[in-house]
Design a protein around this motif. Structure first.
Motif, PDB file in Angstrom:
ATOM      1  N   LEU A  57       0.810  -1.222   0.000  1.00 12.36           N
ATOM      2  CA  LEU A  57       0.000   0.000   0.000  1.00 12.36           C
ATOM      3  C   LEU A  57       0.843   1.272   0.000  1.00 12.36           C
ATOM      4  O   LEU A  57       0.417   2.294  -0.553  1.00 12.36           O
ATOM      5  N   ASP A  58       2.021   1.222   0.604  1.00 12.00           N
ATOM      6  CA  ASP A  58       2.887   2.406   0.579  1.00 12.00           C
ATOM      7  C   ASP A  58       3.328   2.719  -0.846  1.00 12.00           C
ATOM      8  O   ASP A  58       3.294   3.874  -1.274  1.00 12.00           O
ATOM      9  N   VAL A  59       3.718   1.688  -1.586  1.00 16.22           N
ATOM     10  CA  VAL A  59       4.128   1.884  -2.980  1.00 16.22           C
ATOM     11  C   VAL A  59       2.932   2.328  -3.819  1.00 16.22           C
ATOM     12  O   VAL A  59       3.043   3.244  -4.636  1.00 16.22           O
ATOM     13  N   LEU A  60       1.788   1.697  -3.604  1.00 17.40           N
ATOM     14  CA  LEU A  60       0.584   2.058  -4.355  1.00 17.40           C
ATOM     15  C   LEU A  60       0.220   3.521  -4.126  1.00 17.40           C
ATOM     16  O   LEU A  60      -0.061   4.258  -5.076  1.00 17.40           O
ATOM     17  N   ALA A  61       0.229   3.955  -2.876  1.00 15.70           N
ATOM     18  CA  ALA A  61      -0.115   5.346  -2.562  1.00 15.70           C
ATOM     19  C   ALA A  61       0.903   6.317  -3.157  1.00 15.70           C
ATOM     20  O   ALA A  61       0.534   7.382  -3.666  1.00 15.70           O
ATOM     21  N   THR A  83      -6.844  -2.088  -8.373  1.00 17.62           N
ATOM     22  CA  THR A  83      -5.843  -2.959  -7.769  1.00 17.62           C
ATOM     23  C   THR A  83      -6.494  -4.230  -7.241  1.00 17.62           C
ATOM     24  O   THR A  83      -5.944  -5.328  -7.372  1.00 17.62           O
ATOM     25  N   ASN A  84      -7.684  -4.094  -6.670  1.00 14.45           N
ATOM     26  CA  ASN A  84      -8.391  -5.267  -6.157  1.00 14.45           C
ATOM     27  C   ASN A  84      -8.794  -6.190  -7.305  1.00 14.45           C
ATOM     28  O   ASN A  84      -8.677  -7.417  -7.190  1.00 14.45           O
ATOM     29  N   ASN A 150      -2.782  -4.952 -19.015  1.00 13.05           N
ATOM     30  CA  ASN A 150      -2.943  -3.520 -19.269  1.00 13.05           C
ATOM     31  C   ASN A 150      -3.056  -2.654 -18.017  1.00 13.05           C
ATOM     32  O   ASN A 150      -2.987  -1.431 -18.130  1.00 13.05           O
ATOM     33  N   ASN A 151      -3.249  -3.261 -16.861  1.00 20.17           N
ATOM     34  CA  ASN A 151      -3.531  -2.446 -15.668  1.00 20.17           C
ATOM     35  C   ASN A 151      -2.724  -2.773 -14.436  1.00 20.17           C
ATOM     36  O   ASN A 151      -2.803  -2.033 -13.459  1.00 20.17           O
ATOM     37  N   VAL A 155       1.687  -2.578  -9.994  1.00 22.91           N
ATOM     38  CA  VAL A 155       1.352  -2.983  -8.623  1.00 22.91           C
ATOM     39  C   VAL A 155       2.473  -3.861  -8.063  1.00 22.91           C
ATOM     40  O   VAL A 155       2.926  -4.804  -8.711  1.00 22.91           O
ATOM     41  N   VAL A 156       2.901  -3.524  -6.864  1.00 23.22           N
ATOM     42  CA  VAL A 156       3.897  -4.336  -6.148  1.00 23.22           C
ATOM     43  C   VAL A 156       3.127  -5.142  -5.110  1.00 23.22           C
ATOM     44  O   VAL A 156       2.393  -4.588  -4.298  1.00 23.22           O
ATOM     45  N   TRP A 157       3.295  -6.469  -5.163  1.00 23.22           N
ATOM     46  CA  TRP A 157       2.576  -7.364  -4.251  1.00 23.22           C
ATOM     47  C   TRP A 157       3.476  -7.732  -3.084  1.00 23.22           C
ATOM     48  O   TRP A 157       4.669  -7.919  -3.251  1.00 23.22           O
ATOM     49  N   LYS A 158       2.863  -7.858  -1.925  1.00 25.46           N
ATOM     50  CA  LYS A 158       3.601  -8.294  -0.724  1.00 25.46           C
ATOM     51  C   LYS A 158       3.656  -9.787  -0.673  1.00 25.46           C
ATOM     52  O   LYS A 158       2.777 -10.467  -1.109  1.00 25.46           O
TER      53      LYS A 158
END
Length: 158
Positions: A57-61, A83-84, A150-151, A155-158
């Protein structure tokens, strides 16, 4: 094909959210990067995520936030919905690959019942989610794979 990049979507989505917020209230409210990051964390906790597909979430934000500017209150919702959807489409494919029918069934249920309700202001996106779920239930992952390609790359996953 619906093509929405998380990082590219934000400026457009901020304008749309600002316009929608402007219609609903006389004075739209805005948040700075710190407030946006907190809203991302708070809102993400209200969503369900498949095993192994929780976003950082830090990277996403940081990637989707306003940076030195301001963002309309609630703009994190669009980024989190996208993202979900990435998480569930990838989680479904992950489950198929490992033969985990319980996880696959759970993912299909979310794809069918939850994702099409996201973004009521985007009927094309809702239609795409419904079509994706219908194809996935029939064993065809092409639309889910297109969405992911395409989307979801940022996103970086934990």
């Amino acid at each position: 094909m619906v093509e929405r990049k998380l990082t590219a979507l934000l400026p457009i989505s901020l304008v749309a959210v600002a316009l929608l917020a402007g219609c609903a209230t006389p004075q739209p409210q805005f948040v700075d990067q710190g407030q946006y990051a907190k809203a991302v964390r708070d809102s993400a906790s209200k969503l369900t995520w498949p095993d192994g597909r929780t976003p950082d979430l830090d990277v996403l934000a940081e990637k989707s936030g306003p940076g030195p500017d301001k963002a309309p209150v609630g703009s994190e919702r669009i980024v989190l919905e996208m993202t979900n959807a990435c998480a569930w489409y990838l989680g479904w494919e992950d489950a198929r690959k490992r033969g985990d029918q319980a996880a696959e069934s759970t993912a299909l249920k979310v794809m069918d019942e939850v994702l099409p309700k996201f973004s009521p202001e985007d009927p094309d996106g809702q239609r795409y989610a419904r079509e994706t779920a219908a194809k996935a239930k029939a064993g065809n992952g092409s639309l889910a794979a297109d969405y992911v390609a395409n989307n979801c790359e940022s996103v970086v996953w934990k």
